[in-house]
Design an enzyme around this catalytic site. Structure first.
Site, PDB file in Angstrom:
ATOM      1  N   THR A  98     -25.821  15.224  88.300  1.00  0.00           N
ATOM      2  CA  THR A  98     -25.163  14.871  89.569  1.00  0.00           C
ATOM      3  C   THR A  98     -24.859  13.384  89.548  1.00  0.00           C
ATOM      4  O   THR A  98     -25.781  12.548  89.556  1.00  0.00           O
ATOM      5  CB  THR A  98     -26.045  15.214  90.774  1.00  0.00           C
ATOM      6  OG1 THR A  98     -26.386  16.594  90.712  1.00  0.00           O
ATOM      7  CG2 THR A  98     -25.307  14.926  92.079  1.00  0.00           C
ATOM      8  N   LYS A 173     -19.866  18.484  94.566  1.00  0.00           N
ATOM      9  CA  LYS A 173     -21.335  18.500  94.466  1.00  0.00           C
ATOM     10  C   LYS A 173     -21.978  17.535  95.481  1.00  0.00           C
ATOM     11  O   LYS A 173     -22.959  17.883  96.146  1.00  0.00           O
ATOM     12  CB  LYS A 173     -21.756  18.146  93.033  1.00  0.00           C
ATOM     13  CG  LYS A 173     -23.239  17.910  92.817  1.00  0.00           C
ATOM     14  CD  LYS A 173     -24.091  19.110  93.139  1.00  0.00           C
ATOM     15  CE  LYS A 173     -25.568  18.752  93.104  1.00  0.00           C
ATOM     16  NZ  LYS A 173     -26.426  19.810  93.612  1.00  0.00           N
ATOM     17  N   LYS A 241     -30.915   9.382  95.621  1.00  0.00           N
ATOM     18  CA  LYS A 241     -29.834   8.953  94.707  1.00  0.00           C
ATOM     19  C   LYS A 241     -28.506   9.590  95.117  1.00  0.00           C
ATOM     20  O   LYS A 241     -27.468   8.944  95.171  1.00  0.00           O
ATOM     21  CB  LYS A 241     -30.236   9.356  93.281  1.00  0.00           C
ATOM     22  CG  LYS A 241     -29.203   9.154  92.197  1.00  0.00           C
ATOM     23  CD  LYS A 241     -28.430  10.410  91.799  1.00  0.00           C
ATOM     24  CE  LYS A 241     -29.258  11.536  91.270  1.00  0.00           C
ATOM     25  NZ  LYS A 241     -28.456  12.677  90.821  1.00  0.00           N
TER      26      LYS A 241
HETATM   27  P1  NAP Z   1     -35.671  15.393  86.128  1.00  0.00           P
HETATM   28  O1  NAP Z   1     -36.642  16.477  85.946  1.00  0.00           O
HETATM   29  O2  NAP Z   1     -36.111  14.095  86.722  1.00  0.00           O
HETATM   30  O3  NAP Z   1     -34.973  15.100  84.703  1.00  0.00           O
HETATM   31  C1  NAP Z   1     -34.199  13.957  84.496  1.00  0.00           C
HETATM   32  C2  NAP Z   1     -33.747  13.894  83.053  1.00  0.00           C
HETATM   33  O4  NAP Z   1     -33.182  12.598  82.810  1.00  0.00           O
HETATM   34  C3  NAP Z   1     -34.884  14.046  82.039  1.00  0.00           C
HETATM   35  O5  NAP Z   1     -34.384  14.615  80.859  1.00  0.00           O
HETATM   36  C4  NAP Z   1     -35.290  12.599  81.809  1.00  0.00           C
HETATM   37  O6  NAP Z   1     -35.974  12.368  80.597  1.00  0.00           O
HETATM   38  C5  NAP Z   1     -33.929  11.942  81.759  1.00  0.00           C
HETATM   39  N1  NAP Z   1     -34.059  10.507  82.008  1.00  0.00           N
HETATM   40  C6  NAP Z   1     -34.441   9.889  83.154  1.00  0.00           C
HETATM   41  N2  NAP Z   1     -34.444   8.553  82.986  1.00  0.00           N
HETATM   42  C7  NAP Z   1     -34.073   8.329  81.704  1.00  0.00           C
HETATM   43  C8  NAP Z   1     -33.880   7.157  80.922  1.00  0.00           C
HETATM   44  N3  NAP Z   1     -34.058   5.935  81.440  1.00  0.00           N
HETATM   45  N4  NAP Z   1     -33.485   7.311  79.633  1.00  0.00           N
HETATM   46  C9  NAP Z   1     -33.299   8.527  79.101  1.00  0.00           C
HETATM   47  N5  NAP Z   1     -33.455   9.685  79.782  1.00  0.00           N
HETATM   48  C10 NAP Z   1     -33.834   9.576  81.074  1.00  0.00           C
HETATM   49  O7  NAP Z   1     -34.434  15.835  87.009  1.00  0.00           O
HETATM   50  P2  NAP Z   1     -33.772  17.256  87.249  1.00  0.00           P
HETATM   51  O8  NAP Z   1     -34.285  17.791  88.515  1.00  0.00           O
HETATM   52  O9  NAP Z   1     -33.807  18.057  86.003  1.00  0.00           O
HETATM   53  O10 NAP Z   1     -32.286  16.775  87.541  1.00  0.00           O
HETATM   54  C11 NAP Z   1     -31.355  16.417  86.526  1.00  0.00           C
HETATM   55  C12 NAP Z   1     -30.012  16.185  87.189  1.00  0.00           C
HETATM   56  O11 NAP Z   1     -29.604  17.366  87.859  1.00  0.00           O
HETATM   57  C13 NAP Z   1     -30.019  15.091  88.266  1.00  0.00           C
HETATM   58  O12 NAP Z   1     -28.782  14.442  88.247  1.00  0.00           O
HETATM   59  C14 NAP Z   1     -30.201  15.865  89.559  1.00  0.00           C
HETATM   60  O13 NAP Z   1     -29.697  15.181  90.669  1.00  0.00           O
HETATM   61  C15 NAP Z   1     -29.411  17.113  89.246  1.00  0.00           C
HETATM   62  N6  NAP Z   1     -29.798  18.331  89.971  1.00  0.00           N
HETATM   63  C16 NAP Z   1     -31.115  18.640  90.186  1.00  0.00           C
HETATM   64  C17 NAP Z   1     -31.438  19.807  90.854  1.00  0.00           C
HETATM   65  C18 NAP Z   1     -32.860  20.185  91.133  1.00  0.00           C
HETATM   66  O14 NAP Z   1     -33.065  21.048  92.026  1.00  0.00           O
HETATM   67  N7  NAP Z   1     -33.861  19.648  90.463  1.00  0.00           N
HETATM   68  C19 NAP Z   1     -30.430  20.664  91.299  1.00  0.00           C
HETATM   69  C20 NAP Z   1     -29.102  20.348  91.032  1.00  0.00           C
HETATM   70  C21 NAP Z   1     -28.790  19.173  90.355  1.00  0.00           C
HETATM   71  P3  NAP Z   1     -37.605  12.446  80.583  1.00  0.00           P
HETATM   72  O15 NAP Z   1     -37.917  13.906  80.522  1.00  0.00           O
HETATM   73  O16 NAP Z   1     -37.973  11.668  79.378  1.00  0.00           O
HETATM   74  O17 NAP Z   1     -38.068  11.821  81.875  1.00  0.00           O
END
Ligand code: NAP
Length: 288
Positions: A98, A173, A241
């Site tokens: 996102t 989105k 965010k």
């Molecule tokens: P998450 O569990 O926090 O995962 C974030 C990802 O980004 C992980 O692979 C993390 O790596 C990586 N990352 C974060 N900081 C980094 C850095 N400085 N360098 C390299 N990699 C980094 O988040 P998520 O819930 O899966 O969400 C991922 C995306 O989808 C976001 O944009 C979120 O807004 C969107 N989204 C989430 C949901 C939901 O319900 N969770 C639904 C729709 C969309 P590490 O594993 O090493 O931390």
């Protein structure tokens, strides 16, 4: 089944489950994540581990990314060991993170400058839909590129909406998350007032959720509110965010959004006070 070479970068809450579904459908993935630990299950099931994004994308026909925010996407995109300099010419980058629409447009331009193709393809739906392969894809780019990614969208999701040119997937989105963020905050505040007036939390929650005034999506947060446990499905920090991305986009369009900005600051306060890694429904706790 096509024989495309696939790479997947970003194996957090969502990415790990989405990649798992692609793998379960019989495809071999090359995966990379900052924290290797989160790739363990995928590797055990046959995924190739790549130590760097460069290694992950080098042979890929399609690269999927599911990363935290625009800053992270940008860093991994431009790094010399990152995505853009190392993808095969003509390959397709599908960013499912996102991000804000203008950022997606910028990435699309950058991809074109590297003779690559790009789709913004963020998803609606959280951890459970990700697990079940029931996400909803919101896609910006060309219809041809969308068609190429469609078989994988069909594995990870239950619907794909092609929204138009690059940036339009991200545009749709952030609108959805804007509604969700505000609905959750308004619902929380309302329940707290109900309790203060002595109506009883369970009663108020039950009645409101069965009344047309409540957004249907809040049903999924009912137990969090009743039990006051907020295990992260969609981390609150990501919601803050997304509201920031809304505010940034509104600024770019010379459009005032007083309600969105109030909500943004509420989520920011909750994050600042340690609720960032809890589910976004923990805004209920902050408003208590
Ligand atoms: P998450 O569990 O926090 O995962 C974030 C990802 O980004 C992980 O692979 C993390 O790596 C990586 N990352 C974060 N900081 C980094 C850095 N400085 N360098 C390299 N990699 C980094 O988040 P998520 O819930 O899966 O969400 C991922 C995306 O989808 C976001 O944009 C979120 O807004 C969107 N989204 C989430 C949901 C939901 O319900 N969770 C639904 C729709 C969309 P590490 O594993 O090493 O931390």
């Amino acid at each position: 089944m096509t024989t495309k070479t696939l790479a997947f970068i970003g194996l957090g809450i969502m990415g790990s489950l989405m990649a798992k579904n692609i793998q379960k459908a019989g495809y071999t993935l090359t995966v990379h994540n900052r924290t290797k630990e989160k790739a363990k299950a995928l590797i055990a099931d046959g995924a190739q581990w790549a130590a760097t994004p460069k290694e992950a994308v080098a042979h890929a026909d399609i690269v999927f990314t599911m990363l935290a925010n625009p800053t992270v996407v940008e860093a991994i995109a431009y790094d010399k060991n990152g995505i853009l300099p190392n993808m095969k010419k003509g390959a397709l980058w599908v960013d499912m993170s996102t991000v804000n629409p203008s950022f997606s447009k910028k990435m699309a331009d950058a991809a074109r400058n590297h003779q690559l193709r790009y789709l913004d393809a963020p998803v609606s739906g959280s951890k459970v839909p990700a697990e079940k392969g029931e996400l909803i894809f919101l896609v910006g780019g060309t219809q041809e590129d969308c068609a190429e990614a469609q078989p994988y969208f069909d594995i990870m999701g239950k619907a794909t909406h092609f929204m138009g040119e690059n940036g339009q997937g991200s545009a749709m989105k952030i609108l959805i998350n804007l509604m969700l963020a505000q609905s959750m905050a308004v619902f929380s505040e309302t329940v707290h007032l109900g309790e203060a007036m002595g109506l009883g939390k369970e009663n108020v929650v039950e009645l409101l959720l069965n009344h047309p005034v409540a957004a249907p999506i809040l049903q999924g947060k009912k137990n969090n509110i009743l039990n006051e446990t907020f295990e992260p499905e969609f981390p609150l920090a990501h919601m803050q965010k997304d509201l920031h991305l809304v505010a940034q986009t509104a600024f770019e369009h010379h459009y005032a959004m007083p309600l969105a900005n109030a909500a943004k600051e509420l989520y920011a306060q909750a994050k600042q006070h340690g609720l960032g890694n809890q589910d976004m429904s923990a805004i209920f706790q902050w408003l208590k």
